[in-house]
Enzyme design. Sequence first.
Site, PDB file in Angstrom:
ATOM      1  CE  LYS A   1      -3.608   2.655   0.464  1.00 35.48           C
ATOM      2  NZ  LYS A   1      -4.473   2.856  -0.719  1.00 35.48           N
TER       3      LYS A   1
ATOM      4  CB  SER B   1     -12.819   8.472  -2.631  1.00 31.56           C
ATOM      5  OG  SER B   1     -12.033   9.605  -2.264  1.00 31.56           O
TER       6      SER B   1
ATOM      7  N   GLY C   1      -8.298   7.454  -0.017  1.00 34.85           N
ATOM      8  CA  GLY C   1      -7.543   8.533   0.628  1.00 34.85           C
ATOM      9  C   GLY C   1      -6.275   8.077   1.324  1.00 34.85           C
ATOM     10  CG  LEU C   2      -2.898   7.858  -0.472  1.00 32.15           C
ATOM     11  CD1 LEU C   2      -1.872   9.001  -0.559  1.00 32.15           C
ATOM     12  CD2 LEU C   2      -2.349   6.610  -1.153  1.00 32.15           C
TER      13      LEU C   2
ATOM     14  CB  CYS D   1      -3.130   9.045  -4.740  1.00 32.83           C
ATOM     15  SG  CYS D   1      -4.634   8.708  -3.792  1.00 32.83           S
TER      16      CYS D   1
ATOM     17  CB  SER E   1      -8.355   4.523  -9.886  1.00 32.73           C
ATOM     18  OG  SER E   1      -7.983   5.619  -9.095  1.00 32.73           O
TER      19      SER E   1
ATOM     20  N   GLY F   1      -8.041  -3.114 -15.150  1.00 31.77           N
ATOM     21  CA  GLY F   1      -9.055  -3.765 -15.961  1.00 31.77           C
ATOM     22  C   GLY F   1      -8.929  -5.258 -16.142  1.00 31.77           C
TER      23      GLY F   1
ATOM     24  N   GLY G   1      -6.163  -5.556  -9.388  1.00 31.17           N
ATOM     25  CA  GLY G   1      -6.700  -4.732  -8.305  1.00 31.17           C
ATOM     26  C   GLY G   1      -8.130  -5.098  -7.968  1.00 31.17           C
ATOM     27  CB  THR G   2     -11.388  -3.963  -9.367  1.00 34.25           C
ATOM     28  OG1 THR G   2     -11.159  -2.562  -9.227  1.00 34.25           O
ATOM     29  CG2 THR G   2     -12.862  -4.256  -9.125  1.00 34.25           C
TER      30      THR G   2
HETATM   31  C1  SIN Z   1      -6.304   5.572  -2.328  1.00 38.37           C
HETATM   32  O1  SIN Z   1      -5.811   5.196  -1.248  1.00 38.37           O
HETATM   33  O2  SIN Z   1      -7.074   6.547  -2.388  1.00 38.37           O
HETATM   34  C2  SIN Z   1      -5.991   4.843  -3.585  1.00 38.37           C
HETATM   35  C3  SIN Z   1      -4.550   4.776  -3.857  1.00 38.37           C
HETATM   36  C4  SIN Z   1      -4.145   5.512  -5.074  1.00 38.37           C
HETATM   37  O3  SIN Z   1      -5.002   5.893  -5.873  1.00 38.37           O
HETATM   38  O4  SIN Z   1      -2.973   5.732  -5.291  1.00 38.37           O
END
Ligand code: SIN
Length: 311
Positions: free
Chosen positions: A48, A73, A75-76, A130, A194, A250, A271-272
Amino acid sequence: MSNLDLSGQINGQQFEHLFLNASGVHCQSTTELDDLLNHPAVGGIVTKSATLEKRDGNPAPRYYELADGSINSMGLPNFGYDYYIDYVKQSHAKPTILSVAGLSAADDVQLLHQIQASDYAGLTELNLSCPNVIGKPQMAYDYAGTEALLKEIFAFFKKPLGVKLPPYFDLVHFDQIAAVLNQFPLTHVNTINSVGNGLWVDVASESVVIKPKGGFGGLGGRMVLLTALANVRALRQRLNDSIKIIGTGGVKTGADVFAHILCGAELVSVGTQLQVEGLSVYDRLTTELSRIMADKGYHSLSDFRGKLKTI
Ligand code: SIN
């Protein structure tokens, strides 16, 4: 099919299997990272994205699954730099990629100073993309800013470094970012993050589906495959050969993985679909990819990597 070579290399590091996780999915805790590393069809892990300090991330709900992908969303949310550097510094049987994301260019520089000063010798990936940190733009859309930042970083950073990029949508923009990146001894680019700031509307409730940013969030999953393939292909056509590409975005089937490789990906992240299916996704994708390769008479990824035909 079992004797197929599904390996790739970044900066001389051998990934015996092409599959990684996309940063953000199943990689926040050391338990999740261990799960990935212990899976036979996973070639290595990406952490992460670590910020200097631990973060809780954005308020929930912040991830929503759609018929053809996801919107998030987050937000890390992460346990902070110290947690992830401690993990990747341990001895692991497979390569690790330490993803880091400053909340500013100054943070990026500080994170990389800390990695340079540490005894971690593996790959690092600077997340310049991000879309979900409230009030912070995606650095890699600022070409001059990215160039200045990489100049500052490579003045002191002597370890293997790649970058995570957002999707680009115009051929001129591919030219512009490639012209910046080609000036630096990057090991790889990871493309795509994304697709930033999409919006899903739930018609029944007449509402957005995630809370942060009024419902705007990054799109992932099958709906972004075409954008991901375009970015892998366009960057492979423009970047120095020494800069490898991790194809992310994808992937739902073995055919999607095959397409990423055909466009020039060295390795492929999930990912997804990892979020949806769990770790068994890697077994299914391996079986499906292997069947396609066997049917076509290919023995290794290098038999078709980057060899997309045009008409
Ligand atoms: C997130 O934590 O918001 C996603 C990670 C990223 O888009 O880099």
